[in-house]
Design a protein around this motif. Structure first.
Motif, PDB file in Angstrom:
ATOM      1  N   ARG A 228      32.379 -52.021 -28.121  1.00 41.26           N
ATOM      2  CA  ARG A 228      32.003 -50.673 -28.553  1.00 41.26           C
ATOM      3  C   ARG A 228      30.507 -50.420 -28.378  1.00 41.26           C
ATOM      4  NH1 ARG A 228      32.010 -50.255 -33.531  1.00 41.26           N
ATOM      5  NH2 ARG A 228      32.431 -52.386 -34.195  1.00 41.26           N
ATOM      6  N   TYR A 230      27.025 -49.205 -27.790  1.00 38.19           N
ATOM      7  CA  TYR A 230      26.511 -47.871 -27.471  1.00 38.19           C
ATOM      8  C   TYR A 230      25.006 -47.753 -27.703  1.00 38.19           C
ATOM      9  CZ  TYR A 230      25.481 -42.899 -27.949  1.00 38.19           C
ATOM     10  OH  TYR A 230      24.908 -41.661 -27.824  1.00 38.19           O
ATOM     11  N   SER A 247      31.597 -46.496 -24.298  1.00 48.48           N
ATOM     12  CA  SER A 247      31.212 -45.587 -25.380  1.00 48.48           C
ATOM     13  C   SER A 247      30.140 -44.614 -24.919  1.00 48.48           C
ATOM     14  CB  SER A 247      30.718 -46.389 -26.584  1.00 48.48           C
ATOM     15  OG  SER A 247      31.753 -47.190 -27.114  1.00 48.48           O
ATOM     16  N   THR A 250      31.659 -41.975 -22.598  1.00 47.68           N
ATOM     17  CA  THR A 250      32.353 -40.937 -23.360  1.00 47.68           C
ATOM     18  C   THR A 250      31.387 -39.878 -23.847  1.00 47.68           C
ATOM     19  OG1 THR A 250      34.031 -42.541 -24.071  1.00 47.68           O
ATOM     20  CG2 THR A 250      33.828 -40.511 -25.351  1.00 47.68           C
ATOM     21  N   GLN A 251      30.231 -40.310 -24.308  1.00 49.45           N
ATOM     22  CA  GLN A 251      29.230 -39.357 -24.769  1.00 49.45           C
ATOM     23  C   GLN A 251      28.686 -38.515 -23.617  1.00 49.45           C
ATOM     24  OE1 GLN A 251      25.659 -39.271 -24.298  1.00 49.45           O
ATOM     25  NE2 GLN A 251      25.499 -37.493 -25.669  1.00 49.45           N
ATOM     26  N   SER A 267      38.067 -41.673 -25.550  1.00 51.92           N
ATOM     27  CA  SER A 267      38.005 -42.467 -26.778  1.00 51.92           C
ATOM     28  C   SER A 267      39.295 -43.244 -26.993  1.00 51.92           C
ATOM     29  CB  SER A 267      37.740 -41.551 -27.978  1.00 51.92           C
ATOM     30  OG  SER A 267      36.509 -40.877 -27.841  1.00 51.92           O
ATOM     31  N   THR A 270      39.379 -46.186 -24.648  1.00 55.79           N
ATOM     32  CA  THR A 270      38.490 -47.244 -25.140  1.00 55.79           C
ATOM     33  C   THR A 270      39.133 -47.988 -26.302  1.00 55.79           C
ATOM     34  OG1 THR A 270      36.548 -45.930 -24.501  1.00 55.79           O
ATOM     35  CG2 THR A 270      36.196 -47.722 -26.071  1.00 55.79           C
TER      36      THR A 270
END
Length: 294
Positions: A228, A230, A247, A250-251, A267, A270
């Motif tokens: 995860r 980030y 992560s 995704t942002q 998400s 993931t």
């Protein structure tokens, strides 16, 4: 007698279920509901204006084999690579730190406090500090005598992310392993000495096998956390030079562009990756985590 035993077992089962019920309800509320909501949102489009339309698995297809497939699989490979490297290094460094603290005769409490300092520092703060240290005129280049642009190329940027994560999290692994070391009976080492085992054999034949449950738990926790990742790449490089994790992707592709449906799909993917990796690891080491029992 048999009927009484059966009734007693049923009552014990109901009692155990009653004790677990509040925990299960909380987990369903804070984990189950958001997960189901994310899956539901991932099946709808992201119109600029208007009502979202049901698109089925189109968002998943876009990520897995569509327009963003290259970036998704690259981020997945980067995430997996970071996970393998940082977990291996943190396990090695954490074990060395745990063995050192375990052998101390004096100052154990002070050593534990010192070890906990990196873990206590918030990840964002630690990353900013290291970002300054990795600058061209920073501490790292001053100590090494080099002029490396740590965030300007793929190799140094990835190495910087690994260094920061290991520095931050190895103390956590060390404390878990130290707790495991303290559960090993001293009589086992004495018996090994009587049998003529040297320091290396005592380490490989006594310490490592007895430390296996704590090691498995530490590795599992770190795998779940590393997958995860980030904060560090987001602050240090913003994903540049091969440091984009799932992560962070995704942002970049969804959350930053207010694409709720697509972001939910990324998400969910993931989450599925982390779940499958965790499931495989538990299946492979479940007996060790349970202390040798299947």
């Amino acid at each position: 007698m048999s009927g009484a035993t059966t009734t007693r077992r049923r009552l014990d089962g109901l009692s155990a279920a009653g004790l677990l019920l509040p925990t299960l309800l909380v987990l369903a509320l804070v984990i189950g509901y958001p997960l189901l909501l994310a899956v539901n949102l991932s099946l709808f489009s992201d119109p600029i204006a208007g009502v979202p339309e049901f698109v089925g698995v189109d968002n998943y297809a876009r990520a897995l084999w569509g327009a963003d497939a290259g970036r998704f699989w690259s981020a997945a490979a980067t995430t997996g690579g970071f996970t393998l490297v940082v977990v291996a290094l943190e396990l090695a460094v954490g074990l060395a730190m745990a063995l050192f603290m375990h052998q101390l005769k004096r100052g154990k409490a002070f050593a534990r406090v010192c070890v906990l300092v990196p873990w206590a520092v918030p990840t964002a703060v630690a990353t900013v500090l290291w970002q300054w240290m990795f600058s061209t005129g920073g501490v790292v280049n001053a100590l090494t005598g080099a002029e490396t642009l740590w965030t300007g190329a793929e190799g140094p940027a990835r190495a910087a992310v690994v260094i920061i994560d290991v520095w931050k999290t190895a103390p956590f692994v060390a404390l878990l392993l130290l707790a495991g070391l303290q559960t090993i009976p001293g009589e086992m080492y004495e018996a090994a000495k009587v049998d003529g085992a040297g320091a290396w054999k005592r380490f490989t034949r006594v310490t490592l096998p007895m430390l296996a449950p704590a090691t498995a738990v530490a590795v599992l926790f770190r795998i779940l956390d590393a997958l995860r990742m980030y904060d560090v790449p987001a602050i240090l490089t913003n994903g540049a030079n091969g440091t984009t994790t799932l992560s962070l992707l995704t942002q970049q592709l969804a959350i930053g562009q207010v694409r709720v449906g697509y972001g939910s799909a990324l998400s969910t993917l993931t989450f599925l990756l982390i779940f499958l990796v965790a499931l495989a690891f538990i299946k492979a080491t479940g007996a060790r985590i349970a202390g040798g029992r299947s």
